[in-house]
Write an enzyme that holds these catalytic residues in place. Structure first.
Site: not given
Length: 388
Positions: A297, A341
């Site tokens: 991430y 995103y």
């Protein structure tokens, strides 16, 4: 933390379908429609119909309720529905909850989804503008009066401490940005397709909050992503090779807050990621040397370095060199810095593609993939493997 051994979930469920909308800066449609498009695409990929679905999992931050998505998709009765909190930290936990439901026999086919207009609608990067009073939000009262109003400002505190602790410069973060953008440049689905960067580009990008530059921060995206989870046995009869959930875990550290855990013992690490790492390695029966691809991430580059260290891929303060030397393929879709995103859900999809052998930037022979969720908050992770 308990000293429990491997949990019985390992190898009981698999991701059998993945689907997404296009990733854009202005989708031109509602978040519900994005969710439905992604869910239908994932079901098509799995060779299933809406009528096969009896479970749904999403994020607490999602604006499309499970029953509304079910109705809009033409699903029937649901026997399981759930939401996971803490923003991007929920990503891998949606698969964990789906796998738990499948393994327990509560549901047979569970779809995990996330959809938002995060660029054209509510932009998380804008920071705290209005918040209802809550016990959870009280921690922000220790940071907001001092100007720490945005996620970038919260992460910058930990990033500055990391550089100081290990005698590094902000260039250390640039290696992550360069790697992500190189993979994004060859991924047609990525926003930054055809646009790689260099360390010089990173160093020339403007400051956001020192020591973070523009190219240390993920982009903002409109779009949706969905994943279909079912039993390994059922997945074997579907069109694509199963991406088996070898391990799944959630973790919160001592003194945990949402991105403002400034009063913990050490700002230069991510204890919540350490909790997840220990659980994943124990359950999967693997260690860092067994992993073929890391999908980490990357909402902000410093936390990628800290994750590598928490998972044991390298020593403390050594992750920048680890990335620069490309000892492990990282974020082969371009990550949230380069592709989109989507609160980490697109990273899980990339993990599935790597296991299937269908990724745009395929790592030869990849069969064991680590995927992580949002950091600086209570988080989660997965180890996906091939079937057998």
């Amino acid at each position: 933390m308990s000293a429990r051994g491997r949990d019985p979930l390992s190898g009981r469920a698999a991701v059998a379908g993945i689907g997404a909308t296009e990733f854009s800066k202005d989708s031109g449609r509602s978040e519900l429609r994005l969710a439905v498009e992604a869910v239908r695409a994932a079901l098509d990929d799995a060779g299933l119909t809406p009528g096969d679905v009896d479970g749904l999992v999403t994020f607490t931050m999602d604006t499309s309720p499970e029953i509304t998505v079910a109705q809009a998709c033409g699903m029937g009765d649901l026997s399981f529905f759930s939401r996971v909190h803490y923003g991007g930290g929920a990503a891998c936990a949606t698969v964990l909850q789906a796998a738990l439901a499948v393994a327990a026999g509560v549901a047979e086919v569970v779809v995990c989804y996330r959809a938002f207009n995060e660029r054209s609608g509510r932009r998380f990067g804008a920071g705290v503008q209005h918040r209802e009073p809550s016990a959870e939000g009280a921690a922000l009262g220790w940071a907001l009066p001092f100007g720490l109003l945005t996620p970038a400002s919260w992460v910058a505190m930990a990033a500055q401490r990391y550089l100081h602790r290990y005698g590094l410069t902000p260039e250390a973060f640039g290696h992550v940005a360069v790697v992500d953008r190189r993979y994004a440049a060859t991924n047609p689905a990525a926003h930054f397709y055809g646009r790689p960067i260099t360390l010089a580009d990173h160093a020339a990008s403007r400051w956001i909050v020192e020591p973070l530059r523009l190219l240390d921060c993920c982009q903002e995206t409109d779009g949706g992503q969905a994943l279909v989870v079912t039993s390994v046995d059922r997945a074997r009869d579907l069109p694509h090779p199963p991406a088996v959930v070898a391990a799944a875990a959630q973790g919160a550290g001592r003194g945990q807050e949402q991105m403002t855990s400034f009063y913990r013992d050490d700002l230069a690490g991510l204890p919540e990621t350490g909790v997840v790492a220990r659980r994943l390695w124990r359950t999967a029966g693997l260690d860092p040397g067994d992993i073929d691809v890391g999908i980490l991430y990357d909402h902000f580059t410093p936390f990628v370095l800290m994750q590598l260290e928490e998972f044991g891929f390298c020593g403390r303060g050594e992750a920048a060199d680890f990335v620069a030397e490309e000892r492990l393929p990282l974020n082969t879709h371009g990550g949230q810095l380069g592709e989109a995103y989507l609160h980490g859900m697109n990273g899980i999809a990339e993990g599935v593609r790597q296991v299937r052998g269908t990724a745009v930037n395929q790592v030869p022979g990849a069969s064991r993939v680590l995927v992580t969720a949002g950091t600086g908050v209570p988080t989660s992770g997965l180890v996906l493997t091939g079937d057998g």
